[in-house]
Design an enzyme around this catalytic site. Sequence first.
Site, short mmCIF file in Angstrom:
data_model
loop_
_atom_site.label_atom_id
_atom_site.label_comp_id
_atom_site.label_asym_id
_atom_site.label_seq_id
_atom_site.Cartn_x
_atom_site.Cartn_y
_atom_site.Cartn_z
N SER A 151 2.33 7.18 -1.91
CA SER A 151 1.21 7.24 -2.85
C SER A 151 0.73 8.68 -2.91
O SER A 151 0.32 9.25 -1.90
CB SER A 151 0.11 6.30 -2.33
OG SER A 151 -1.04 6.39 -3.14
N LYS A 197 4.32 6.74 -6.30
CA LYS A 197 3.13 6.20 -6.97
C LYS A 197 2.17 7.35 -7.20
O LYS A 197 1.83 8.08 -6.26
CB LYS A 197 2.50 5.11 -6.09
CG LYS A 197 1.05 4.76 -6.40
CD LYS A 197 0.62 3.50 -5.66
CE LYS A 197 -0.77 3.62 -5.07
NZ LYS A 197 -1.16 2.41 -4.31
N LYS A 215 -1.60 8.51 -8.29
CA LYS A 215 -2.97 8.10 -8.53
C LYS A 215 -3.39 8.67 -9.89
O LYS A 215 -3.10 9.85 -10.18
CB LYS A 215 -3.88 8.66 -7.43
CG LYS A 215 -3.66 7.99 -6.07
CD LYS A 215 -4.14 6.56 -6.10
CE LYS A 215 -4.21 5.97 -4.70
NZ LYS A 215 -4.71 4.58 -4.73
N ASP A 268 -1.53 4.14 -10.06
CA ASP A 268 -2.64 3.36 -9.50
C ASP A 268 -3.95 4.00 -9.96
O ASP A 268 -4.21 5.16 -9.66
CB ASP A 268 -2.55 3.36 -7.97
CG ASP A 268 -3.62 2.49 -7.31
OD1 ASP A 268 -4.42 1.84 -8.04
OD2 ASP A 268 -3.67 2.47 -6.06
N GLU A 286 -1.24 -0.23 -11.51
CA GLU A 286 -2.02 -0.93 -10.49
C GLU A 286 -3.52 -0.80 -10.76
O GLU A 286 -4.02 0.31 -10.96
CB GLU A 286 -1.65 -0.32 -9.13
CG GLU A 286 -2.38 -0.91 -7.93
CD GLU A 286 -1.93 -0.24 -6.61
OE1 GLU A 286 -0.93 0.50 -6.61
OE2 GLU A 286 -2.59 -0.47 -5.58
N ASP A 295 -4.66 -4.93 -7.11
CA ASP A 295 -4.94 -4.56 -5.73
C ASP A 295 -6.37 -5.06 -5.43
O ASP A 295 -6.55 -6.19 -4.94
CB ASP A 295 -4.79 -3.04 -5.57
CG ASP A 295 -5.24 -2.47 -4.23
OD1 ASP A 295 -5.77 -3.22 -3.41
OD2 ASP A 295 -5.07 -1.25 -3.99
N LYS A 311 -2.49 -6.20 0.69
CA LYS A 311 -3.01 -5.44 1.83
C LYS A 311 -3.66 -6.46 2.75
O LYS A 311 -4.67 -7.08 2.38
CB LYS A 311 -4.07 -4.43 1.39
CG LYS A 311 -3.53 -3.28 0.57
CD LYS A 311 -4.65 -2.35 0.16
CE LYS A 311 -4.14 -1.23 -0.72
NZ LYS A 311 -5.25 -0.44 -1.30
N GLY A 339 -1.15 0.09 1.30
CA GLY A 339 -1.54 0.82 2.50
C GLY A 339 -2.97 1.27 2.41
O GLY A 339 -3.54 1.36 1.32
O1 OSB Z 1 -5.50 1.83 -3.84
O2 OSB Z 1 -3.71 1.65 -2.78
C1 OSB Z 1 -4.84 2.12 -2.85
C2 OSB Z 1 -5.49 4.45 0.09
C3 OSB Z 1 -6.79 4.12 0.40
C4 OSB Z 1 -7.45 3.19 -0.38
C5 OSB Z 1 -6.80 2.58 -1.45
C6 OSB Z 1 -5.48 2.90 -1.75
C7 OSB Z 1 -4.83 3.87 -0.99
C8 OSB Z 1 -3.48 4.33 -1.27
C9 OSB Z 1 -2.71 4.97 -0.14
O3 OSB Z 1 -2.97 4.29 -2.37
C10 OSB Z 1 -1.69 4.06 0.42
C11 OSB Z 1 -1.13 4.56 1.74
O4 OSB Z 1 -0.25 5.39 1.72
O5 OSB Z 1 -1.60 4.09 2.80
MG MG Z 2 -4.34 0.53 -5.04
#
Ligand code: OSB
Ligand code: MG
Length: 367
Positions: free
Chosen positions: A135, A161, A163, A188, A213, A238, A262, A290
Amino acid sequence: MKITGVELRRISMPLVAPFRTSFGTERARDVLLVRVVTPDAEGWAECVAMEEPLYSPEYVDGAADVMRRFMVPALAALHHVDAYGVGRTLEPFKGHRMAKAALETAVLDAQLRASGEPFARFLGASRDAVPCGVSVGIMDSIPQLLDAVGGYLAEGYVRIKLKIEPGWDVEPVRAVRERFGDIPLQVDANAAYTLTDAAHLSRLDAFDLLLIEQPLGDDDLVQHAELARRLRTPLCLDESIHSAAHAAAAISLKACSIVNIKPGRVGGYLEARRIHDLCRAHGVAVWCGGMLETGIGRAANVALAALPGFTLPGDTSASRRYYARDVTAPFELRDGHLAVPTGPGIGVDPDPAVLAEVTTSVEWLPA
Ligand code: OSB
Ligand code: MG
């Protein structure tokens, strides 16, 4: 198993680079580790609540408070506890799923260490390694983003992925597609858009993304269903999925065709497995999300990601993507995969010397 006591340990874990999302920038994680002590074995878990209630209503001080004040006393009063009993016992307390997940996971770890069974086997895993995505946070510039993505691809990550947020969406996606071609790519938004952005979001359809996402708000299942009808890109949820019941509602409404699972967000690995089973029966793909976990949380996530319905690479990246030094032996990428731990329980142990260095407070709650 009877609980002897529960340790709440706070550790401070600086990230190797700031991680920016539409809801804020994370520079270091303030992590709550839970250690459940029983006469048979000890169990560890990581609470994924973040420092501030920006991703979800939970936050790490609140999680510690609800555990200390309500949850640990309820569990400590039981003459016998196992992982299934944790959920039943904590059911009267509304919400606080990340806190519940950590306690259930620590009890499950203790139980599995006592019986010698690995987490992956208990959950029903079908693989011994899982393909990993990464991510990538919002950056200050496109060249900076391209450098970051190029570095991760060179390390072997099999899916990227990005953001996104309003102002950082079509252009970064276009730039990554132009530079790196036909790589598995998804985005995402962490709930940064509204349904009035549907026409804008449909511009992402040109880039053949695996999924988008959580474009809309946590509560917006009906709007997500409407948006899904207007996009060619598959919609993944999510933040909106708090339980198997939410997943069932989302599937019925056609609000998504993919679910990010998650375990912390849904109250634990048992509920995560129920969501996996439900989605698999409906032909809805799932992948393991994650929360920037340390090795403690990562070990259990990698075991979950080895279940047969996890058909897309997860945000289960290697330790070094997050931390210069993890609290466990580092998870390392081999050919784009992480190996599923094979030891009893979560199969990893925190290094006592590292733990001592990063610990900011320890609280012992006797039964
Ligand atoms: O939205 O998936 C998410 C991290 C913290 C809070 C929300 C998210 C995330 C990530 C990182 O996208 C995922 C990771 O590498 O742990
Ligand atoms: Mg997410």
